[in-house]
Design an enzyme around this catalytic site. Sequence first.
Site, mmCIF file in Angstrom:
data_model
loop_
_atom_site.group_PDB
_atom_site.id
_atom_site.type_symbol
_atom_site.label_atom_id
_atom_site.label_comp_id
_atom_site.label_asym_id
_atom_site.label_seq_id
_atom_site.Cartn_x
_atom_site.Cartn_y
_atom_site.Cartn_z
ATOM 1 C CB SER A 296 -12.337 18.265 16.254
ATOM 2 O OG SER A 296 -12.787 16.917 16.355
ATOM 3 C CG ASP A 297 -16.470 17.108 16.900
ATOM 4 O OD1 ASP A 297 -17.270 17.794 16.252
ATOM 5 O OD2 ASP A 297 -15.528 16.478 16.390
ATOM 6 C CG HIS B 283 -1.865 -1.166 1.251
ATOM 7 N ND1 HIS B 283 -1.566 -2.322 1.938
ATOM 8 C CD2 HIS B 283 -3.070 -1.375 0.662
ATOM 9 C CE1 HIS B 283 -2.559 -3.186 1.795
ATOM 10 N NE2 HIS B 283 -3.480 -2.642 1.023
#
EC number: 2.4.2.1
Length: 237
Positions: free
Chosen positions: A203-204, A4
């Site tokens: 962030s929240d 990957h």
Amino acid sequence: MSIHISARVGDIADKILLPGDPLRAKFIAENFLEDAVCFNEIRGMLGYTGTYKGHRVSVMGTGMGMPSISIYARELIVDYGVKTLIRVGTAGSIDPNVHVRELVLAQAAATNSNIIRNDFPEFDFPQIADFGLLDIAYHIAKDLGMTTHVGSVLSSDVFYSNMPERNMALGKLGVKAIEMEAAALYYLAAQHQVKALGIMTISDNLNDPSEDTSAEERQTTFTDMMKVGLETLIAND
């Protein structure tokens, strides 16, 4: 080259920042690194190597969730010899004393995932950060005047929970925030005897949704954790 990651051996530094968002990796490379070179674009998972204050470091996105970070972190460790991995990402606060834009250093990570129980079905295996990295990051953040919390996080398989009250109950047990990657990263670090740490920006606020931030802010403005992560990487040399 791994399955990957398209980099050659030697293209990636032995210490790396791991944001979930590949565009955040690009932002870090463009705003913090000198002479940054892109080493991966497969599946849009951008990765860069450059220098920070004269030290060679890399940064690469991992995607969201434990299966995704497990793929990239394992290949970085096994195929490219990375020894120090610091996740820099966002989290949602479940502790009333932890607010948006403040930092959480994940001392340990509980999880509702079976990713570890696949190997150890009989018991719980504790996922913990490298103490040396944690100690360095804490003192760097405090010296820079950043509001910083140290404690446990929950690494969840579910972003949109149908039973949020179960997650919120963990806040009463001292769990600072919910995110989606740290437990898997810490487990891989334990397996391969390398160093790992999670540095999260809130962030929240699940106790106060009025504190939430926009998608653009999440991508480009959470620079405190980026600075702490980079400074921790080079202080660990």
